[in-house]
Design a protein around this motif. Sequence first.
Motif, short mmCIF file in Angstrom:
data_model
loop_
_atom_site.label_atom_id
_atom_site.label_comp_id
_atom_site.label_asym_id
_atom_site.label_seq_id
_atom_site.Cartn_x
_atom_site.Cartn_y
_atom_site.Cartn_z
N ALA A 145 11.38 2.49 -4.55
CA ALA A 145 10.86 3.60 -3.73
C ALA A 145 12.02 4.18 -2.93
CB ALA A 145 9.76 3.09 -2.81
N LYS A 149 11.27 5.95 -7.54
CA LYS A 149 10.12 6.73 -7.05
C LYS A 149 10.58 7.75 -6.03
CE LYS A 149 6.74 5.20 -4.13
NZ LYS A 149 6.38 6.23 -3.14
N THR A 177 -4.37 2.24 0.52
CA THR A 177 -4.49 0.95 1.22
C THR A 177 -4.61 1.15 2.73
OG1 THR A 177 -2.11 0.81 0.97
CG2 THR A 177 -3.43 -0.59 -0.46
N VAL A 237 -2.54 3.08 -9.29
CA VAL A 237 -1.79 2.39 -8.24
C VAL A 237 -2.77 1.44 -7.57
CG1 VAL A 237 -0.45 2.64 -6.12
CG2 VAL A 237 -0.48 4.49 -7.79
N VAL A 274 5.12 -5.31 -2.14
CA VAL A 274 5.88 -6.45 -2.67
C VAL A 274 6.99 -6.83 -1.69
CG1 VAL A 274 7.37 -7.21 -4.57
CG2 VAL A 274 5.35 -5.79 -5.05
N ARG A 275 7.11 -8.11 -1.42
CA ARG A 275 8.15 -8.62 -0.53
C ARG A 275 8.69 -9.94 -1.08
NH1 ARG A 275 7.92 -4.28 0.95
NH2 ARG A 275 7.56 -3.38 3.00
N GLN A 304 3.59 -3.51 5.80
CA GLN A 304 2.70 -3.93 4.71
C GLN A 304 1.94 -5.18 5.15
OE1 GLN A 304 2.15 -2.25 2.07
NE2 GLN A 304 3.99 -1.21 1.35
N VAL A 354 6.40 -1.49 -7.24
CA VAL A 354 7.12 -0.46 -6.48
C VAL A 354 7.69 -1.15 -5.24
CG1 VAL A 354 6.92 1.70 -5.20
CG2 VAL A 354 5.53 1.33 -7.25
N VAL A 355 9.01 -1.16 -5.15
CA VAL A 355 9.66 -1.88 -4.06
C VAL A 355 10.60 -0.93 -3.32
CG1 VAL A 355 11.01 -3.92 -3.44
CG2 VAL A 355 9.64 -3.94 -5.53
N GLY A 356 10.38 -0.80 -2.02
CA GLY A 356 11.23 0.06 -1.22
C GLY A 356 12.21 -0.72 -0.38
N ARG A 357 11.82 -0.95 0.90
CA ARG A 357 12.74 -1.53 1.88
C ARG A 357 13.38 -2.86 1.51
NH1 ARG A 357 8.41 -0.13 6.30
NH2 ARG A 357 7.20 -0.37 4.39
O1 C5P Z 1 9.28 -0.13 1.59
P1 C5P Z 1 8.07 -0.57 0.83
O2 C5P Z 1 8.37 -1.63 -0.23
O3 C5P Z 1 6.92 -0.97 1.71
O4 C5P Z 1 7.64 0.74 0.02
C1 C5P Z 1 6.46 0.81 -0.75
C2 C5P Z 1 6.30 2.18 -1.33
O5 C5P Z 1 5.02 2.24 -1.99
C3 C5P Z 1 6.30 3.31 -0.30
O6 C5P Z 1 6.85 4.47 -0.93
C4 C5P Z 1 4.82 3.51 -0.02
O7 C5P Z 1 4.53 4.81 0.41
C5 C5P Z 1 4.20 3.24 -1.39
N1 C5P Z 1 2.80 2.86 -1.36
C6 C5P Z 1 2.34 1.75 -0.68
N2 C5P Z 1 1.01 1.42 -0.69
C7 C5P Z 1 0.15 2.19 -1.37
C8 C5P Z 1 0.58 3.30 -2.09
C9 C5P Z 1 1.94 3.61 -2.05
O8 C5P Z 1 3.13 1.03 -0.06
N3 C5P Z 1 -1.11 1.84 -1.42
#
Ligand code: C5P
Length: 236
Positions: A8, A32, A119, A156, A180-181, A190, A208-211
């Motif tokens: 992400a 993403k 969520t 999703v 996801v962490r 989260q 989908v993994v961001g931070r």
């Molecule tokens: O940084 P992090 O791992 O929390 O990023 C998760 C990504 O997934 C972000 O772009 C967030 O907007 C997206 N997302 C989410 N939960 C959802 C739908 C999308 O965390 N239900």
Amino acid sequence: MPKDVIIACDFSGKEEALTFLDKFTGESLFVKVGMELYYAEGPEIIREIKKRNHKIFLDLKLHDIPNTVKKAMKALSRLDIDMCNLHAAGGSGMMKAAVEGLTADDGSRPVLIAVTQLTSTDEDTMKKELLIERPLEEVVISYAQNAKSCGLDGIVCSPLESNIVHAACGHEFLTITPGVRFEDSERGDQSRITTPARARELGSDYIVVGRPITAAADPIAAYRRCMKDFVGDSVY
Ligand code: C5P
């Protein structure tokens, strides 16, 4: 089934996003791009990322009348993206129109997935504000089944819901799962989280993994760890 880690790229501008991506020289990622980055930079950011040979999930969550969504999807179909999405709450008419708009003359199109219930919307808000009385899980499954019957490829959802979605819609129907962490990473905002390894066991198709990657001291090592835990040892 595909299994991949989608990073992400929640950055507010092009410079920041490309500086991050350019750390990964020679690597082809799945990235993403969300509303924040796309609305700031427009189609140019998509072209820049594609030039670097990455796949793109354009996360704009369309939700409007069928004709508008069809035309918007037609415009997105020209961007060379790999995945995009909409809100299942827009209904079957809107989802079918989206598939039509996104499909090229040769029948090809990016993967199209649906957001079921965000969520951030809990059962209490659903009942009191949206007047949806059914349990959250039932709503998610029903929206997933609608999306499938309209020809969409997946939804999703939380990794914790991957199993029930696959049970209801089949294993070909994709689950794309944020939240996801790593065991040792910050959870941030989260709440219902799983590790990449657990998401794999639960049957998620994409995480989908961001931070945990973008804010890591060593993003490349964090990405590789994620790939190894989720996709398997053979990737590196
Ligand atoms: O940084 P992090 O791992 O929390 O990023 C998760 C990504 O997934 C972000 O772009 C967030 O907007 C997206 N997302 C989410 N939960 C959802 C739908 C999308 O965390 N239900």
